[in-house]
Motif scaffolding. Structure first.
Motif, PDB file in Angstrom:
ATOM      1  N   THR A 124       0.806  -1.217   0.000  1.00  0.00           N
ATOM      2  CA  THR A 124       0.000   0.000   0.000  1.00  0.00           C
ATOM      3  C   THR A 124       0.842   1.272   0.000  1.00  0.00           C
ATOM      4  N   ASP A 125       2.091   1.180   0.461  1.00  0.00           N
ATOM      5  CA  ASP A 125       2.956   2.362   0.485  1.00  0.00           C
ATOM      6  C   ASP A 125       3.684   2.596  -0.831  1.00  0.00           C
ATOM      7  N   CYS A 126       3.504   1.710  -1.791  1.00  0.00           N
ATOM      8  CA  CYS A 126       4.185   1.863  -3.082  1.00  0.00           C
ATOM      9  C   CYS A 126       3.460   2.889  -3.949  1.00  0.00           C
ATOM     10  N   ALA A 127       4.225   3.505  -4.842  1.00  0.00           N
ATOM     11  CA  ALA A 127       3.650   4.513  -5.729  1.00  0.00           C
ATOM     12  C   ALA A 127       3.104   3.911  -7.015  1.00  0.00           C
ATOM     13  N   SER A 128       3.689   2.782  -7.464  1.00  0.00           N
ATOM     14  CA  SER A 128       3.207   2.166  -8.697  1.00  0.00           C
ATOM     15  C   SER A 128       3.769   0.762  -8.850  1.00  0.00           C
ATOM     16  N   LEU A 129       3.123  -0.019  -9.723  1.00  0.00           N
ATOM     17  CA  LEU A 129       3.537  -1.388 -10.007  1.00  0.00           C
ATOM     18  C   LEU A 129       3.664  -1.598 -11.504  1.00  0.00           C
ATOM     19  N   CYS A 130       4.624  -2.431 -11.898  1.00  0.00           N
ATOM     20  CA  CYS A 130       4.708  -2.917 -13.273  1.00  0.00           C
ATOM     21  C   CYS A 130       4.803  -4.432 -13.181  1.00  0.00           C
ATOM     22  N   LEU A 131       3.773  -5.131 -13.646  1.00  0.00           N
ATOM     23  CA  LEU A 131       3.664  -6.575 -13.504  1.00  0.00           C
ATOM     24  C   LEU A 131       3.804  -7.238 -14.871  1.00  0.00           C
ATOM     25  N   VAL A 132       4.884  -7.973 -15.047  1.00  0.00           N
ATOM     26  CA  VAL A 132       5.231  -8.546 -16.349  1.00  0.00           C
ATOM     27  C   VAL A 132       5.044 -10.061 -16.346  1.00  0.00           C
ATOM     28  N   ALA A 133       4.262 -10.558 -17.294  1.00  0.00           N
ATOM     29  CA  ALA A 133       4.065 -12.005 -17.467  1.00  0.00           C
ATOM     30  C   ALA A 133       3.645 -12.671 -16.166  1.00  0.00           C
ATOM     31  N   GLY A 134       2.707 -12.050 -15.470  1.00  0.00           N
ATOM     32  CA  GLY A 134       2.302 -12.541 -14.159  1.00  0.00           C
ATOM     33  C   GLY A 134       1.757 -13.958 -14.182  1.00  0.00           C
ATOM     34  N   ALA A 135       2.252 -14.789 -13.255  1.00  0.00           N
ATOM     35  CA  ALA A 135       1.724 -16.146 -13.092  1.00  0.00           C
ATOM     36  C   ALA A 135       0.505 -16.071 -12.187  1.00  0.00           C
ATOM     37  N   TYR A 136      -0.590 -15.594 -12.734  1.00  0.00           N
ATOM     38  CA  TYR A 136      -1.782 -15.347 -11.928  1.00  0.00           C
ATOM     39  C   TYR A 136      -2.455 -16.655 -11.496  1.00  0.00           C
ATOM     40  N   GLN A 137      -2.490 -17.623 -12.378  1.00  0.00           N
ATOM     41  CA  GLN A 137      -2.959 -18.956 -12.023  1.00  0.00           C
ATOM     42  C   GLN A 137      -1.721 -19.825 -11.816  1.00  0.00           C
ATOM     43  N   VAL A 138      -0.947 -19.479 -10.795  1.00  0.00           N
ATOM     44  CA  VAL A 138       0.372 -20.077 -10.618  1.00  0.00           C
ATOM     45  C   VAL A 138       0.304 -21.582 -10.417  1.00  0.00           C
ATOM     46  N   ASN A 139      -0.700 -22.089  -9.733  1.00  0.00           N
ATOM     47  CA  ASN A 139      -0.834 -23.531  -9.525  1.00  0.00           C
ATOM     48  C   ASN A 139      -0.982 -24.252 -10.865  1.00  0.00           C
ATOM     49  N   ARG A 140      -1.845 -23.715 -11.713  1.00  0.00           N
ATOM     50  CA  ARG A 140      -2.068 -24.322 -13.019  1.00  0.00           C
ATOM     51  C   ARG A 140      -0.825 -24.218 -13.895  1.00  0.00           C
ATOM     52  N   SER A 141      -0.164 -23.063 -13.857  1.00  0.00           N
ATOM     53  CA  SER A 141       1.024 -22.856 -14.690  1.00  0.00           C
ATOM     54  C   SER A 141       2.156 -23.797 -14.296  1.00  0.00           C
ATOM     55  N   ILE A 142       2.409 -23.916 -12.994  1.00  0.00           N
ATOM     56  CA  ILE A 142       3.500 -24.770 -12.523  1.00  0.00           C
ATOM     57  C   ILE A 142       3.247 -26.229 -12.883  1.00  0.00           C
ATOM     58  N   HIS A 143       2.036 -26.696 -12.649  1.00  0.00           N
ATOM     59  CA  HIS A 143       1.721 -28.096 -12.973  1.00  0.00           C
ATOM     60  C   HIS A 143       1.766 -28.345 -14.478  1.00  0.00           C
ATOM     61  N   LYS A 144       1.307 -27.376 -15.250  1.00  0.00           N
ATOM     62  CA  LYS A 144       1.306 -27.539 -16.696  1.00  0.00           C
ATOM     63  C   LYS A 144       2.731 -27.699 -17.225  1.00  0.00           C
ATOM     64  N   VAL A 145       3.619 -26.839 -16.769  1.00  0.00           N
ATOM     65  CA  VAL A 145       4.992 -26.854 -17.271  1.00  0.00           C
ATOM     66  C   VAL A 145       5.741 -28.092 -16.794  1.00  0.00           C
ATOM     67  N   TYR A 146       5.713 -28.347 -15.493  1.00  0.00           N
ATOM     68  CA  TYR A 146       6.574 -29.393 -14.935  1.00  0.00           C
ATOM     69  C   TYR A 146       5.961 -30.787 -14.983  1.00  0.00           C
ATOM     70  N   GLU A 148       2.892 -31.830 -16.664  1.00  0.00           N
ATOM     71  CA  GLU A 148       2.325 -32.245 -17.947  1.00  0.00           C
ATOM     72  C   GLU A 148       3.345 -32.206 -19.081  1.00  0.00           C
ATOM     73  N   GLU A 149       4.124 -31.120 -19.167  1.00  0.00           N
ATOM     74  CA  GLU A 149       5.032 -30.971 -20.299  1.00  0.00           C
ATOM     75  C   GLU A 149       6.377 -31.658 -20.080  1.00  0.00           C
ATOM     76  N   LEU A 150       6.919 -31.585 -18.856  1.00  0.00           N
ATOM     77  CA  LEU A 150       8.242 -32.140 -18.596  1.00  0.00           C
ATOM     78  C   LEU A 150       8.203 -33.498 -17.903  1.00  0.00           C
ATOM     79  N   GLY A 151       7.028 -33.929 -17.486  1.00  0.00           N
ATOM     80  CA  GLY A 151       6.891 -35.254 -16.901  1.00  0.00           C
ATOM     81  C   GLY A 151       7.522 -35.414 -15.529  1.00  0.00           C
ATOM     82  N   VAL A 152       7.617 -34.329 -14.776  1.00  0.00           N
ATOM     83  CA  VAL A 152       8.198 -34.396 -13.438  1.00  0.00           C
ATOM     84  C   VAL A 152       7.202 -35.058 -12.477  1.00  0.00           C
ATOM     85  N   LYS A 153       7.695 -36.021 -11.708  1.00  0.00           N
ATOM     86  CA  LYS A 153       6.858 -36.669 -10.696  1.00  0.00           C
ATOM     87  C   LYS A 153       6.927 -35.844  -9.419  1.00  0.00           C
ATOM     88  N   ILE A 154       5.803 -35.325  -8.980  1.00  0.00           N
ATOM     89  CA  ILE A 154       5.774 -34.429  -7.830  1.00  0.00           C
ATOM     90  C   ILE A 154       5.646 -35.205  -6.522  1.00  0.00           C
TER      91      ILE A 154
END
Length: 263
Positions: A124-146, A148-154
């Motif tokens: 709240t004390d910040c004057a402005s934000l610049c948000l680049v390529a935000g991982a807004y659905q971070v759970n979905r993004s992480i699972h998709k990449v690792y 589904e795509e890379l086959g990592v066993k979690i």
């Protein structure tokens, strides 16, 4: 320009590595803090933060880059990382820089999962934000990449090593998965009342354009902007130089307009 390596102690007593760049003169200066994405150190992917930082400093803006606990040279174990814990570290960094007599107004530049972290922090004390390529659905993004795509066993009850493009691996613990599953980007976006600039590439394979548009619509700030780069990738980094230059110019101009230079 003056460049200095510093160490900042977070609330857990861990020393975080940081890089301060300061314009010539006495100031006080407006400042921008860089918040990096998942597993990245203070430089970000292919030194993206350094490139932006030097441009900002040339315009009279002080910059601070840092590595989260367990990243880069910072103390700590990255397996203990959660979004909440990283958000606390963002707050610690904000507190440190706001105590400086050569700094007046502060903005944040965040990338990828650093955006999720930033939205969870008290900014709240910040004057402005610049948000680049935000991982807004971070759970979905992480699972998709690792998973589904890379086959990592979690391993949800132990350590999972997530591979990076550089060949290195980022270890995460059980708390990481619970943290990203609980994150609600829309709820956090509704708290943003300061000026904010969202940047996205429509060829981003980690974050969909729809996600960014939904978050943008939820932000109540009266001073908000959304820029979608046609053909842009995740972070607008591995793109033709003309597009990268446009991206850099947009970021610098945003902070020049939204960070007052007066006391």
């Amino acid at each position: 320009m003056k460049e200095e390596s510093v160490w900042i102690t977070n609330r857990s007593g861990e020393k975080l590595e940081a890089l301060l760049r300061k314009p010539d003169g006495k100031g006080p200066f407006p400042a921008v803090i860089f918040v990096s994405g998942f597993g990245m150190d203070l430089h970000e992917y292919i030194n993206s933060n350094d490139e932006i930082s030097k441009r900002l400093v040339s315009e009279g803006i002080l910059t601070l880059q840092f590595s989260f606990s367990g990243c880069g040279k910072s103390e700590g174990d990255y397996r203990e990382m959660t979004l909440e814990r990283q958000a606390q570290q963002v707050e610690d960094i904000l507190g440190w820089i706001k105590q400086r007599t050569d700094v007046n107004h502060v903005g944040i530049h965040a990338t990828s999962m650093g955006v999720s972290t930033t939205l969870l922090a008290n900014i709240t004390d910040c004057a402005s934000l610049c948000l680049v390529a935000g991982a807004y659905q971070v759970n979905r993004s992480i699972h998709k990449v690792y998973e589904e795509e890379l086959g990592v066993k979690i391993n949800y009850s132990g350590t999972t090593e997530l591979p990076r493009g550089s060949g290195a691996k980022t270890p995460v613990g059980p708390g990481f998965w619970k943290s990203i599953a609980a994150f609600d980007a829309i709820s956090q976006a509704r708290k943003v009342t300061i000026p904010v600039f969202l940047i996205h590439g429509d060829q981003d394979t980690k974050v969909s354009t729809q996600e960014v548009q939904e978050v943008f619509a939820a932000i109540p700030s009266k001073k908000k902007n959304l820029k979608i780069f046609q053909g842009g990738d995740h972070g607008i980094t591995d793109v033709p130089r003309a597009m990268r230059e446009e991206f850099l110019s947009e970021v610098v101009e945003w902070f020049k307009q939204r960070l007052p230079k007066g006391g």
